[in-house]
Design a protein around this motif. Structure first.
Motif, PDB file in Angstrom:
ATOM      1  N   LEU A  39      33.330  36.744  30.483  1.00 26.65           N
ATOM      2  CA  LEU A  39      33.426  36.678  31.928  1.00 26.65           C
ATOM      3  C   LEU A  39      33.241  38.082  32.496  1.00 26.65           C
ATOM      4  CD1 LEU A  39      34.049  34.041  33.565  1.00 26.65           C
ATOM      5  CD2 LEU A  39      34.584  33.900  31.144  1.00 26.65           C
ATOM      6  N   SER A  40      32.381  38.211  33.497  1.00 26.93           N
ATOM      7  CA  SER A  40      32.071  39.521  34.062  1.00 26.93           C
ATOM      8  C   SER A  40      31.582  39.325  35.493  1.00 26.93           C
ATOM      9  CB  SER A  40      31.000  40.223  33.210  1.00 26.93           C
ATOM     10  OG  SER A  40      29.829  39.414  33.139  1.00 26.93           O
ATOM     11  N   GLY A  41      31.209  40.421  36.132  1.00 30.14           N
ATOM     12  CA  GLY A  41      30.663  40.348  37.473  1.00 30.14           C
ATOM     13  C   GLY A  41      31.553  39.564  38.427  1.00 30.14           C
ATOM     14  N   ARG A  42      30.915  38.901  39.386  1.00 26.03           N
ATOM     15  CA  ARG A  42      31.656  38.148  40.404  1.00 26.03           C
ATOM     16  C   ARG A  42      32.510  37.052  39.795  1.00 26.03           C
ATOM     17  NH1 ARG A  42      27.813  35.964  44.644  1.00 26.03           N
ATOM     18  NH2 ARG A  42      27.173  34.568  42.957  1.00 26.03           N
ATOM     19  N   ASN A  43      32.022  36.441  38.730  1.00 29.08           N
ATOM     20  CA  ASN A  43      32.761  35.336  38.106  1.00 29.08           C
ATOM     21  C   ASN A  43      34.169  35.786  37.713  1.00 29.08           C
ATOM     22  OD1 ASN A  43      33.537  32.994  36.785  1.00 29.08           O
ATOM     23  ND2 ASN A  43      31.635  32.797  35.646  1.00 29.08           N
ATOM     24  N   TRP A  44      34.254  36.898  36.955  1.00 28.11           N
ATOM     25  CA  TRP A  44      35.591  37.356  36.560  1.00 28.11           C
ATOM     26  C   TRP A  44      36.338  38.014  37.723  1.00 28.11           C
ATOM     27  CZ3 TRP A  44      39.489  36.317  33.936  1.00 28.11           C
ATOM     28  CH2 TRP A  44      40.569  37.213  33.888  1.00 28.11           C
ATOM     29  N   MET A  45      35.639  38.749  38.565  1.00 28.21           N
ATOM     30  CA  MET A  45      36.304  39.421  39.688  1.00 28.21           C
ATOM     31  C   MET A  45      37.025  38.413  40.576  1.00 28.21           C
ATOM     32  SD  MET A  45      33.201  42.079  40.490  1.00 28.21           S
ATOM     33  CE  MET A  45      33.880  42.836  41.956  1.00 28.21           C
ATOM     34  N   MET A  46      36.379  37.292  40.851  1.00 26.11           N
ATOM     35  CA  MET A  46      36.998  36.263  41.687  1.00 26.11           C
ATOM     36  C   MET A  46      38.175  35.604  40.975  1.00 26.11           C
ATOM     37  SD  MET A  46      35.567  36.117  44.695  1.00 26.11           S
ATOM     38  CE  MET A  46      36.032  34.499  45.293  1.00 26.11           C
ATOM     39  N   ARG A  47      38.032  35.358  39.683  1.00 26.70           N
ATOM     40  CA  ARG A  47      39.137  34.771  38.924  1.00 26.70           C
ATOM     41  C   ARG A  47      40.351  35.717  38.934  1.00 26.70           C
ATOM     42  NH1 ARG A  47      37.126  30.901  34.611  1.00 26.70           N
ATOM     43  NH2 ARG A  47      35.023  30.390  35.279  1.00 26.70           N
ATOM     44  N   ARG A  48      40.075  37.008  38.736  1.00 28.97           N
ATOM     45  CA  ARG A  48      41.157  37.985  38.752  1.00 28.97           C
ATOM     46  C   ARG A  48      41.859  37.988  40.119  1.00 28.97           C
ATOM     47  NH1 ARG A  48      42.101  43.467  37.234  1.00 28.97           N
ATOM     48  NH2 ARG A  48      44.201  43.907  38.058  1.00 28.97           N
ATOM     49  N   MET A  49      41.082  37.873  41.191  1.00 27.01           N
ATOM     50  CA  MET A  49      41.672  37.879  42.522  1.00 27.01           C
ATOM     51  C   MET A  49      42.500  36.627  42.788  1.00 27.01           C
ATOM     52  SD  MET A  49      41.347  40.679  44.008  1.00 27.01           S
ATOM     53  CE  MET A  49      42.002  40.091  45.582  1.00 27.01           C
ATOM     54  N   LEU A  50      42.107  35.508  42.200  1.00 31.07           N
ATOM     55  CA  LEU A  50      42.925  34.294  42.313  1.00 31.07           C
ATOM     56  C   LEU A  50      44.333  34.568  41.790  1.00 31.07           C
ATOM     57  CD1 LEU A  50      40.637  31.387  41.029  1.00 31.07           C
ATOM     58  CD2 LEU A  50      41.359  31.778  43.369  1.00 31.07           C
ATOM     59  N   ILE A  51      44.372  35.133  40.591  1.00 33.02           N
ATOM     60  CA  ILE A  51      45.653  35.401  39.932  1.00 33.02           C
ATOM     61  C   ILE A  51      46.466  36.426  40.724  1.00 33.02           C
ATOM     62  CG2 ILE A  51      46.723  36.307  37.834  1.00 33.02           C
ATOM     63  CD1 ILE A  51      44.171  35.255  36.342  1.00 33.02           C
ATOM     64  N   GLU A  52      45.805  37.530  41.125  1.00 29.24           N
ATOM     65  CA  GLU A  52      46.505  38.592  41.840  1.00 29.24           C
ATOM     66  C   GLU A  52      47.013  38.113  43.198  1.00 29.24           C
ATOM     67  OE1 GLU A  52      47.354  41.410  40.572  1.00 29.24           O
ATOM     68  OE2 GLU A  52      46.203  41.181  38.716  1.00 29.24           O
ATOM     69  N   SER A  53      46.246  37.259  43.856  1.00 31.08           N
ATOM     70  CA  SER A  53      46.660  36.756  45.169  1.00 31.08           C
ATOM     71  C   SER A  53      47.976  36.006  45.084  1.00 31.08           C
ATOM     72  CB  SER A  53      45.577  35.839  45.749  1.00 31.08           C
ATOM     73  OG  SER A  53      44.394  36.548  46.007  1.00 31.08           O
ATOM     74  N   VAL A  54      48.122  35.194  44.063  1.00 32.54           N
ATOM     75  CA  VAL A  54      49.351  34.424  43.908  1.00 32.54           C
ATOM     76  C   VAL A  54      50.499  35.322  43.460  1.00 32.54           C
ATOM     77  CG1 VAL A  54      50.463  32.527  42.673  1.00 32.54           C
ATOM     78  CG2 VAL A  54      48.089  32.295  43.438  1.00 32.54           C
ATOM     79  N   LYS A  55      50.234  36.175  42.489  1.00 29.54           N
ATOM     80  CA  LYS A  55      51.301  37.033  41.978  1.00 29.54           C
ATOM     81  C   LYS A  55      51.809  38.025  43.028  1.00 29.54           C
ATOM     82  CE  LYS A  55      50.597  37.046  36.969  1.00 29.54           C
ATOM     83  NZ  LYS A  55      50.384  37.894  35.781  1.00 29.54           N
ATOM     84  N   ASN A  56      50.954  38.435  43.958  1.00 29.82           N
ATOM     85  CA  ASN A  56      51.357  39.388  44.982  1.00 29.82           C
ATOM     86  C   ASN A  56      51.987  38.724  46.205  1.00 29.82           C
ATOM     87  OD1 ASN A  56      50.675  42.062  43.950  1.00 29.82           O
ATOM     88  ND2 ASN A  56      48.578  41.317  43.935  1.00 29.82           N
ATOM     89  N   ASP A  57      52.066  37.416  46.202  1.00 27.66           N
ATOM     90  CA  ASP A  57      52.764  36.698  47.269  1.00 27.66           C
ATOM     91  C   ASP A  57      54.260  36.764  46.963  1.00 27.66           C
ATOM     92  OD1 ASP A  57      53.936  34.838  48.975  1.00 27.66           O
ATOM     93  OD2 ASP A  57      52.218  33.486  48.895  1.00 27.66           O
TER      94      ASP A  57
END
Length: 357
Positions: free
Chosen positions: A186-204
């Motif tokens: 996983l790389s590029g936008r595919n992984w970047m978006m997945r990472r942001m999914l996780i971070e968005s929830v964890k930072n709530d």
């Protein structure tokens, strides 16, 4: 809710629930069951007792077996919808359920299979795609007593797992059909978006380190944003929402929809793709492959040329690329089997059968 709205929320192109009534289909009602691995060792080294794998089957177990693998956060019911099963499982169709025994497992972390929300929350062992494939293999061998598969076929996460199946168990199947996927990490936008999914929830703050009392608000907005960005098709979205008012309507309806996901399950399953990389072991794949992707797949952009280089390493592989149009749905195009059902049927007819089950 329209089917276009539901497609965004579920990250798949589904029909409305009313159109999923099995009575309207031309294949038998699926049977549901659980298989339990008394002990299971994850790649992390964690051991787990009584790992439950929920699964669906259609057809006669004595027929050649087809293993179908679902996408991330994608309910198995989407594989039973008219757009998919209705185009594949009926009489004379590519996966005619009177000729094949169709097996659809729910992956670790999904549906009724073992997952964090069963009670352990963030204490549940962290799993990856390799763990999912191992559990599927054990279901096939230990749970169903099968020694060979006619076909392994999957979409998105299931497509990536299909690549792994070909590498881990190369003599287990006659053919492989990975869809909406690539074998590289996983790389590029595919992984970047997945990472942001996780971070968005964890930072709530409402997530509370996984000990929330109600689902964190970020879960809904992150899921909707990811869906809009990586599923749906550029041409299709512009066709559906050619004005700001229509685009706002799509967003408003998604925001009004109830949250059906669990935040910890969500974090785990998106994170499970982090170490995926089937590229180094492509030479282990011996089964013929039909790789099906769509030209407007937002997560696996054809412009990168990645797959064109990788396919040269495979012994027997062909790529079927579905052209983009207002009718395709980007990464979700694979849920509309009309685009590739004829190609799949021709491909399977060209592959010799295996005399063992």
């Amino acid at each position: 809710m329209s089917k276009h709205i539901l497609s965004g929320i579920a990250c798949a192109i589904l029909l409305t629930l009313s159109s999923l009534a099995l009575a309207e289909t031309s294949f038998p009602t699926p049977k549901e069951a659980d298989w339990t691995a008394k002990t299971f060792t994850f790649n992390s080294g964690d051991k787990f007792n009584n790992l439950r794998i929920h699964y669906y089957t259609i057809g006669d177990k004595s027929k050649p077996a087809v293993l179908l693998l679902h996408g991330t956060n994608q309910p198995v019911r989407s594989l039973l919808a008219k757009g998919f099963a209705g185009e594949l499982f009926g009489p004379g169709q590519a996966l005619d359920s009177s000729k094949y025994f169709i097996i659809i497992p729910e992956s670790i972390g999904s549906g009724k299979s073992s997952k964090p929300s069963d009670g352990l929350r963030m204490a549940f062992p962290h799993y990856d795609y390799d763990d999912m494939v191992t559990a599927q293999y054990r279901l096939i061998k230990e749970g169903l007593g099968l020694s060979h598969l006619r076909l392994v076929m999957g979409y998105s996460m299931g497509g990536m797992q299909t690549w792994l199946w070909g590498e881990k168990y190369p003599s287990m199947m006659d053919a492989l059909v990975p869809m909406a996927s690539q074998p590289n990490e996983l790389s590029g936008r595919n992984w970047m978006m997945r990472r942001m999914l996780i971070e968005s929830v964890k930072n709530d703050p409402a997530w509370a380190e996984g000990n929330y009392k109600q689902q964190p608000p970020a879960l809904k907005t992150a899921n909707i944003m990811f869906s809009i960005a990586t599923t749906g098709g550029t041409l299709a979205y512009q066709h559906q929402a050619p004005t700001r008012a229509l685009a706002d309507k799509l967003v408003d309806e998604r925001l009004a929809a109830p949250v059906t996901a669990d935040a910890n399950d969500f974090i785990y399953i998106w994170g499970s793709s982090a170490n995926y990389n089937a590229l180094p072991n492509l030479n282990r794949i011996t089964a013929p492959m039909l790789i099906i992707n769509s030209a407007d797949d937002e997560r696996n952009p054809v412009e990168t040329g990645i797959l064109a280089g990788e396919i040269k390493q495979l012994k027997q592989a062909q790529l079927f690329l579905i052209p983009a149009s207002t009718d395709t749905r980007g990464h979700g195009t694979m849920m509309l089997a009309k685009f590739y059902s004829a190609k799949l049927k021709t491909f399977l007819a060209s592959i010799p059968g295996h005399d063992k089950q």
